[in-house]
Design a protein around this motif. Structure first.
Motif, PDB file in Angstrom:
ATOM      1  N   ASP A 498       0.814  -1.220   0.000  1.00  0.00           N
ATOM      2  CA  ASP A 498       0.000   0.000   0.000  1.00  0.00           C
ATOM      3  C   ASP A 498       0.846   1.268   0.000  1.00  0.00           C
ATOM      4  O   ASP A 498       0.406   2.320   0.464  1.00  0.00           O
ATOM      5  CB  ASP A 498      -0.906   0.013   1.241  1.00  0.00           C
ATOM      6  N   ILE A 499       2.082   1.158  -0.473  1.00  0.00           N
ATOM      7  CA  ILE A 499       2.930   2.351  -0.498  1.00  0.00           C
ATOM      8  C   ILE A 499       2.766   3.050  -1.843  1.00  0.00           C
ATOM      9  O   ILE A 499       2.688   2.396  -2.879  1.00  0.00           O
ATOM     10  CB  ILE A 499       4.399   1.946  -0.242  1.00  0.00           C
ATOM     11  N   ILE A 500       2.687   4.381  -1.796  1.00  0.00           N
ATOM     12  CA  ILE A 500       2.665   5.128  -3.055  1.00  0.00           C
ATOM     13  C   ILE A 500       3.837   6.097  -3.066  1.00  0.00           C
ATOM     14  O   ILE A 500       4.407   6.423  -2.013  1.00  0.00           O
ATOM     15  CB  ILE A 500       1.334   5.874  -3.289  1.00  0.00           C
ATOM     16  N   ASN A 501       4.160   6.562  -4.243  1.00  0.00           N
ATOM     17  CA  ASN A 501       5.312   7.418  -4.421  1.00  0.00           C
ATOM     18  C   ASN A 501       4.839   8.764  -4.960  1.00  0.00           C
ATOM     19  O   ASN A 501       4.412   8.859  -6.099  1.00  0.00           O
ATOM     20  CB  ASN A 501       6.238   6.724  -5.425  1.00  0.00           C
ATOM     21  N   VAL A 502       4.867   9.776  -4.108  1.00  0.00           N
ATOM     22  CA  VAL A 502       4.324  11.086  -4.465  1.00  0.00           C
ATOM     23  C   VAL A 502       5.487  12.065  -4.558  1.00  0.00           C
ATOM     24  O   VAL A 502       6.123  12.366  -3.543  1.00  0.00           O
ATOM     25  CB  VAL A 502       3.308  11.555  -3.396  1.00  0.00           C
ATOM     26  N   ALA A 503       5.771  12.541  -5.749  1.00  0.00           N
ATOM     27  CA  ALA A 503       6.896  13.456  -5.970  1.00  0.00           C
ATOM     28  C   ALA A 503       8.191  12.882  -5.389  1.00  0.00           C
ATOM     29  O   ALA A 503       8.969  13.591  -4.745  1.00  0.00           O
ATOM     30  CB  ALA A 503       6.600  14.835  -5.373  1.00  0.00           C
ATOM     31  N   GLY A 504       8.398  11.587  -5.596  1.00  0.00           N
ATOM     32  CA  GLY A 504       9.619  10.955  -5.096  1.00  0.00           C
ATOM     33  C   GLY A 504       9.593  10.701  -3.596  1.00  0.00           C
ATOM     34  O   GLY A 504      10.564  10.209  -3.033  1.00  0.00           O
ATOM     35  N   HIS A 505       8.481  11.029  -2.942  1.00  0.00           N
ATOM     36  CA  HIS A 505       8.356  10.788  -1.507  1.00  0.00           C
ATOM     37  C   HIS A 505       7.510   9.536  -1.294  1.00  0.00           C
ATOM     38  O   HIS A 505       6.446   9.395  -1.878  1.00  0.00           O
ATOM     39  CB  HIS A 505       7.681  11.956  -0.797  1.00  0.00           C
ATOM     40  N   ARG A 506       7.996   8.688  -0.401  1.00  0.00           N
ATOM     41  CA  ARG A 506       7.312   7.411  -0.171  1.00  0.00           C
ATOM     42  C   ARG A 506       6.284   7.561   0.945  1.00  0.00           C
ATOM     43  O   ARG A 506       6.632   7.978   2.052  1.00  0.00           O
ATOM     44  CB  ARG A 506       8.392   6.406   0.204  1.00  0.00           C
ATOM     45  N   LEU A 507       5.055   7.233   0.663  1.00  0.00           N
ATOM     46  CA  LEU A 507       3.984   7.449   1.636  1.00  0.00           C
ATOM     47  C   LEU A 507       3.105   6.215   1.744  1.00  0.00           C
ATOM     48  O   LEU A 507       2.944   5.468   0.791  1.00  0.00           O
ATOM     49  CB  LEU A 507       3.128   8.641   1.201  1.00  0.00           C
ATOM     50  N   SER A 508       2.522   6.050   2.923  1.00  0.00           N
ATOM     51  CA  SER A 508       1.673   4.895   3.167  1.00  0.00           C
ATOM     52  C   SER A 508       0.212   5.277   2.985  1.00  0.00           C
ATOM     53  O   SER A 508      -0.293   6.167   3.685  1.00  0.00           O
ATOM     54  CB  SER A 508       1.913   4.412   4.600  1.00  0.00           C
ATOM     55  N   THR A 509      -0.479   4.603   2.058  1.00  0.00           N
ATOM     56  CA  THR A 509      -1.918   4.881   1.927  1.00  0.00           C
ATOM     57  C   THR A 509      -2.643   4.359   3.167  1.00  0.00           C
ATOM     58  O   THR A 509      -3.659   4.903   3.572  1.00  0.00           O
ATOM     59  CB  THR A 509      -2.514   4.227   0.667  1.00  0.00           C
ATOM     60  N   GLY A 510      -2.090   3.301   3.764  1.00  0.00           N
ATOM     61  CA  GLY A 510      -2.680   2.768   4.992  1.00  0.00           C
ATOM     62  C   GLY A 510      -2.699   3.831   6.081  1.00  0.00           C
ATOM     63  O   GLY A 510      -3.677   3.975   6.821  1.00  0.00           O
ATOM     64  N   GLY A 511      -1.600   4.590   6.169  1.00  0.00           N
ATOM     65  CA  GLY A 511      -1.518   5.660   7.173  1.00  0.00           C
ATOM     66  C   GLY A 511      -2.580   6.726   6.919  1.00  0.00           C
ATOM     67  O   GLY A 511      -3.204   7.245   7.852  1.00  0.00           O
ATOM     68  N   MET A 512      -2.793   7.044   5.637  1.00  0.00           N
ATOM     69  CA  MET A 512      -3.815   8.058   5.315  1.00  0.00           C
ATOM     70  C   MET A 512      -5.215   7.516   5.598  1.00  0.00           C
ATOM     71  O   MET A 512      -6.095   8.231   6.074  1.00  0.00           O
ATOM     72  CB  MET A 512      -3.684   8.497   3.852  1.00  0.00           C
TER      73      MET A 512
END
Ligand code: COA
Ligand code: AMP
Length: 633
Positions: A498-512
């Motif tokens: 569930d990780i996405i890459n937003v502008a080269g930044h790694r973010l967890s959709t689970g966290g959102m």
């Protein structure tokens, strides 16, 4: 073609320990390792287990001893504050030693943790090196994270001390760090003993008497501290990165192996040696910043550039080329998204002609999949090899790269080229069987990982095993999906989690999703990444409201956007959400995220065989059309 590289890789494959033993001769040990690899307790592997070493000595002091004292170690270039500064290796040694003394005077010693919540200023790098000098473990938290994220990291790392600055500066606003830090300390169960803060003139922070100390005052009083030996396996740092839940993973970097690997990478991947100017346009809060702003260029004796600015708007889309020309940068490293931002403003690259780029030899890209247009634009407009390379916070450096210092290999658009020597990359199906070339599967690396990769997760062996080692015993699961072609070139296509890459930044959709689900009106939700021309992906929320909620949807969406910004941070770039009546699920209740994503991106999809009610997909498409998605239609 590829003769030299193939020879090196084949030799390394035959004798990985011999290969890294040789590389280890290039760094300064306090006690030379007698054992090269301890493989007695898989999946925990330790490179150079009985060596002792100091990271700061290798980054700073050795260069003064070896006669580079008067060479610039750091060039700080800050268009956002209109300031510049250079620091020689000798000056850096002095500043780091005094910073180490300052930290030690606050009771920090070997094995203690220090959190840094800092903007892109030299003190951030000096603070990291100062920790390394006295054997303390640093953990840098990116400035775009909000208090709640910082609090999670404080509670996990339990720092004795926090180093910070009064503010970071974004083009649109001054980000006052101190209120965010105060709130984080308030939220966290663990309380640091002290905070040392660098006041910046753009925003003067209020201090809490007894806990907060002024950096300049404390440095003024500090006695220089010397480098202490640490064991090779001791953590150099903990760097938190997104996992599948809202609780980030504390990646632990083993000291000795990271020094050996990063030093090797400077010559062999980036083709840079002592005296060259190297620039990674990232942030010290990310792994790229750790490895290629702070450590690797300094281990090699290069000059590193600390850039406090953006690719565009500080002041224009020629900013990168200005820095490269002015400081005679040999190799530059950034994320494709930064090039896309430049390309959007200056499609013909007209601004490039304003600068003398004759010293510039390589453009390196990583952090997200490099789209062919971006690669082609760089190659054409810059006229230098543009090198995509693939790596992760966990590995700390490349898994696959075109090793410019060994032998440039033919570039295939969409591929970061071949695995680096000793890194055995394979593609497996769900059952753990190797798939044929060209077929997509889970990308894994046969254990042991090369030196410099994570030695574990901070005080959480169970999560380390579960996250990386359990699905494919004997292999490290990268979490990326992709394939190998007939020449062994790696193609990294997407994440398997569930990780996405937003502008080269790694973010967890689970966290959102955790943040959205906590809203009082939300019954259930899904967050997934949708295509974005600039950032690669941006998160989009799909929200089902509780029955009986009659408030305006727009109002609720505004609150959800504000909640994510407040609880995760502006870096999440969560701005899109739609309210839907139901979410499509399998008969066993699993949300069909992949299908929703394809609808949002306007891609074809096969009707999932297990869907409980296909009509829901029409409802999703209808809700998306109201906010203009899919974009291409
Ligand atoms: N402190 C506080 N806020 C920060 C921040 C920081 N260090 N870094 C980013 N933010 C904020 C931004 O101001 C923005 O806020 P906004 O919603 O109020 O506009 C938000 O977080 C999103 O930032 P970002 O993703 O950087 O988007 P952007 O639109 O400001 O800029 C790019 C887009 C492409 C120019 C920018 O993302 C970029 O330079 N990316 C390069 C990525 C990179 O270096 N990755 C590291 C791997 S190599
Ligand atoms: P991070 O840990 O933030 O460095 O993010 C690592 C993830 O970014 C990887 O697992 C990939 O999903 C992605 N990534 C990084 N570099 C590349 C690349 N060159 N090509 C494709 N994906 C990449």
């Amino acid at each position: 073609m590829a003769q030299r590289f193939n020879e090196v890789a084949a030799q390394a494959h035959k004798d990985p320990q011999g290969f890294w033993q040789e590389a280890a001769k290039d760094v300064i040990w306090m006690d030379e390792p007698k054992t090269i690899l301890d493989d007695t307790n898989p999946p925990f592997y330790h490179w150079f287990p009985d060596g002792t070493i100091n990271g700061c000595y290798n980054a700073v002091d050795r260069h003064v001893v070896e006669g580079r004292g008067d060479q610039n170690a750091i060039i700080y270039d800050s268009p956002i504050t209109d300031s510049k500064r250079t620091i020689t290796y000798r000056e850096l040694q002095d500043e780091v030693a005094r910073c180490a003394g300052m930290i030690a005077a606050h009771g920090v010693g070997y094995g203690d943790r220090v959190i840094l919540y800092m903007p892109m200023v030299p003190s951030a790098v000096i603070g990291m090196l100062a920790c390394a000098r006295i054997g303390a473990i640093h953990s840098v938290v990116f400035g775009g994270f909000a208090s709640a994220e910082l609090a999670k990291r404080i509670d996990d790392a339990k720092p004795k001390l926090i180093l910070t600055a009064s503010c970071g500066i974004e083009p649109s606003r001054i980000v006052s760090y101190k209120p965010l830090l105060d709130e984080a300390i308030e939220m966290a169960a663990h309380k640091p003993d002290a905070v040392i803060l660098e006041q910046r003139p753009q925003a003067i922070a209020e201090m809490i008497a007894g806990r907060d100390f002024d950096w300049a005052d404390e440095i003024g009083k500090a006695e220089p501290a010397d480098c202490v030996p640490v064991r090779s396996g001791d953590p150099a740092y903990i760097l938190y990165t997104s996992g599948t839940t809202g609780m980030p993973k504390g990646v632990v970097r083993p000291t000795g192996a990271h020094i050996v690997a990063l030093k090797w990478s400077m010559k062999n991947i980036y083709d840079c040696t002592a005296g060259d100017v190297y620039w990674a346009a990232s942030d010290v809060g990310w792994v790229v910043g750790h490895s290629y702003i702070t450590y690797a260029p300094l281990f090699e004796g290069c000059t590193t550039v600390i850039y406090e600015g953006k690719p565009v708007g500080t002041p224009d889309a020629g900013a990168f080329w200005r820095v490269i020309a002015e400081h005679k940068v040999r190799a530059m490293f950034t994320a494709p998204t930064a090039i896309r931002a430049v390309k959007k403003e200056d499609p013909d690259g007209a601004l490039i002609a304003d600068y003398d780029l004759s010293h510039f030899k390589y453009q390196f890209l990583a952090g997200e999949r490099c789209d062919p247009d971006t690669l082609a634009w760089c190659e054409e407009k810059l006229g230098v090899p543009t090198i995509d390379h693939w790596w992760q916070t966990e590995t700390g450096w490349s898994i696959a790269a075109n090793c410019m210092g060994i032998e440039p290999l033919p570039v295939k658009s969409g591929s970061p080229t071949l695995p680096i020597p000793t890194c055995d990359v394979q593609v497996l199906d769900e059952g753990g069987k190797q798939v044929a070339n060209g077929e997509i599967g889970s990308i894994v690396v046969k254990l042991p990982l090369p030196p410099g990769s994570l030695s574990g997760l901070w005080q959480n062996d169970a999560r380390f095993i579960e996250a990386y080692m359990a699905d494919f015993p004997g292999y490290y699961k990268t979490g990326d999906a992709g394939y190998l072609d007939e020449d062994g070139y790696v193609y990294v296509m997407s994440r398997t989690d569930d990780i996405i890459n937003v502008a080269g930044h790694r973010l967890s959709t689970g966290g959102m999703e955790e943040v959205l689900a906590a809203h009082k009106d939300v019954a259930e939700c899904a967050v997934l990444g949708v295509d974005d021309a600039l950032k690669g992906q941006v998160p989009m929320g799909f929200v089902v409201l509780k029955s009986g909620v009659s408030r305006a949807g727009d109002e609720i969406i505004k609150e959800l956007v504000a909640d994510v910004r407040e609880k995760i941070g502006p870096v999440a770039a969560f701005k899109l959400a739609v309210i839907v009546a139901r979410l499509p699920k399998t008969r066993s209740g699993k949300i069909l995220r992949g299908t929703i994503q394809k609808i949002a991106n306007g891609q074809e999809f096969a009707m999932p065989a297990t869907i409980d009610d296909p009509v829901i997909l029409d409802e999703i498409a209808d809700a998306l059309s109201h906010i203009g998605y899919p974009l291409s239609q």
